[in-house]
Design a protein around this motif. Structure first.
Motif, short mmCIF file in Angstrom:
data_model
loop_
_atom_site.label_atom_id
_atom_site.label_comp_id
_atom_site.label_asym_id
_atom_site.label_seq_id
_atom_site.Cartn_x
_atom_site.Cartn_y
_atom_site.Cartn_z
N UNK A 67 79.03 44.85 53.07
CA UNK A 67 79.81 43.90 52.29
C UNK A 67 80.73 44.64 51.32
N UNK A 68 81.91 44.08 51.06
CA UNK A 68 82.88 44.76 50.20
C UNK A 68 82.48 44.68 48.72
N UNK A 69 83.01 45.60 47.92
CA UNK A 69 82.71 45.58 46.48
C UNK A 69 83.03 44.25 45.81
N UNK A 70 84.06 43.55 46.26
CA UNK A 70 84.39 42.29 45.57
C UNK A 70 83.35 41.20 45.81
N UNK A 71 82.43 41.39 46.74
CA UNK A 71 81.33 40.44 46.90
C UNK A 71 80.29 40.62 45.80
N UNK A 72 80.18 41.84 45.26
CA UNK A 72 79.18 42.16 44.25
C UNK A 72 79.74 42.20 42.82
N UNK A 73 81.02 42.42 42.69
CA UNK A 73 81.63 42.82 41.42
C UNK A 73 81.36 41.88 40.26
N UNK A 101 76.98 50.85 40.85
CA UNK A 101 78.16 50.88 39.99
C UNK A 101 79.43 50.97 40.83
N UNK A 102 79.39 51.75 41.91
CA UNK A 102 80.55 51.85 42.80
C UNK A 102 80.86 50.51 43.46
N UNK A 103 79.86 49.66 43.62
CA UNK A 103 80.08 48.33 44.18
C UNK A 103 80.58 47.34 43.13
N UNK A 104 80.64 47.78 41.88
CA UNK A 104 81.12 46.91 40.81
C UNK A 104 80.03 46.19 40.05
N UNK A 105 78.77 46.52 40.33
CA UNK A 105 77.66 45.90 39.62
C UNK A 105 77.44 46.58 38.27
N UNK A 106 77.03 45.81 37.29
CA UNK A 106 76.75 46.31 35.94
C UNK A 106 75.25 46.52 35.82
N UNK A 168 92.32 44.30 50.72
CA UNK A 168 91.79 45.48 51.42
C UNK A 168 90.65 46.12 50.64
N UNK A 169 90.40 45.65 49.41
CA UNK A 169 89.37 46.21 48.54
C UNK A 169 89.71 47.63 48.11
N UNK A 170 90.95 48.03 48.31
CA UNK A 170 91.34 49.38 47.93
C UNK A 170 92.13 49.41 46.64
N UNK A 171 92.81 48.32 46.33
CA UNK A 171 93.67 48.31 45.17
C UNK A 171 93.16 47.42 44.05
#
Length: 183
Positions: A67-73, A101-106, A168-171
């Motif tokens: 799953x992409x980081x924006x699913x977890x962020x 943390x790389x997935x955007x979780x705190x 794209x979860x890159x930007x």
């Protein structure tokens, strides 16, 4: 509401490419779409890992990487690790905190490490170990505090993880309140 994703019950019969790498003409498997929605709907995460050879459980990494980081962020997480040894999986826990943390979780400040797990936790998942129960209470209290605070922030500013990343979860596009004038 509390829900749990057990990798053994998700019926991943093959390695599946991450959801963000499917093109529009491909059909994403239903179990992946359903779990992605469950992840997006969560206010917080408790991530449990065993320690394998001083590292994160490979099945956990495989599952979360679907799953992409924006699913977890922009959601909090608490880490619980365990091992048969005396350190309770802390080497895996430290790597897991970085990965999350790389997935955007705190990350909440508390970490729960369960050493000699077979002596502390019964086969049905219960324990009477006061130290473990106290550590779990602290981590869960912090997780709830962070979840409520972040939920309030989303309510006040409309912050949603999809507002911050492009398709794209890159930007990284920036937070929606970045140019707000504060009084």
């Amino acid at each position: 509401m509390c829900s749990c994703a057990d990798a053994l019950k998700l019926e991943f019969d093959k390695v599946i490419k991450p959801i963000q790498y499917y093109n529009k003409s491909e059909i994403v498997p239903e179990n992946i779409l359903a779990l992605n929605q469950q992840i997006k709907d969560a206010d917080a995460f408790v991530v449990l890992t065993a320690e394998y050879h001083g590292s994160i459980a490979p099945g956990l990494l495989n599952l979360m990487n679907q799953f992409p980081p924006n699913s977890y962020a922009f959601r909090p997480s608490a880490v619980v690790s365990y091992s048969k040894g005396r350190f309770g999986g802390v080497r895996a826990a430290m790597q897991l905190r970085s990965f999350l943390s790389d997935l955007g979780l705190i990350q909440v400040p508390s970490l729960v490490a369960i050493p000699k797990v077979e002596e502390v936790v019964t086969p049905d998942g219960t324990t009477k170990d006061e130290s473990l129960l106290s550590g779990l209470d602290a981590a869960l209290d912090q997780l709830i505090w962070f979840a409520e605070a972040i939920k309030l922030q989303r309510k006040n500013y409309g912050l949603r993880c999809v507002d911050c990343f492009d398709d794209t979860n890159l930007g990284y596009k920036g937070l929606p309140y970045k140019n707000k004038k504060w009084s």
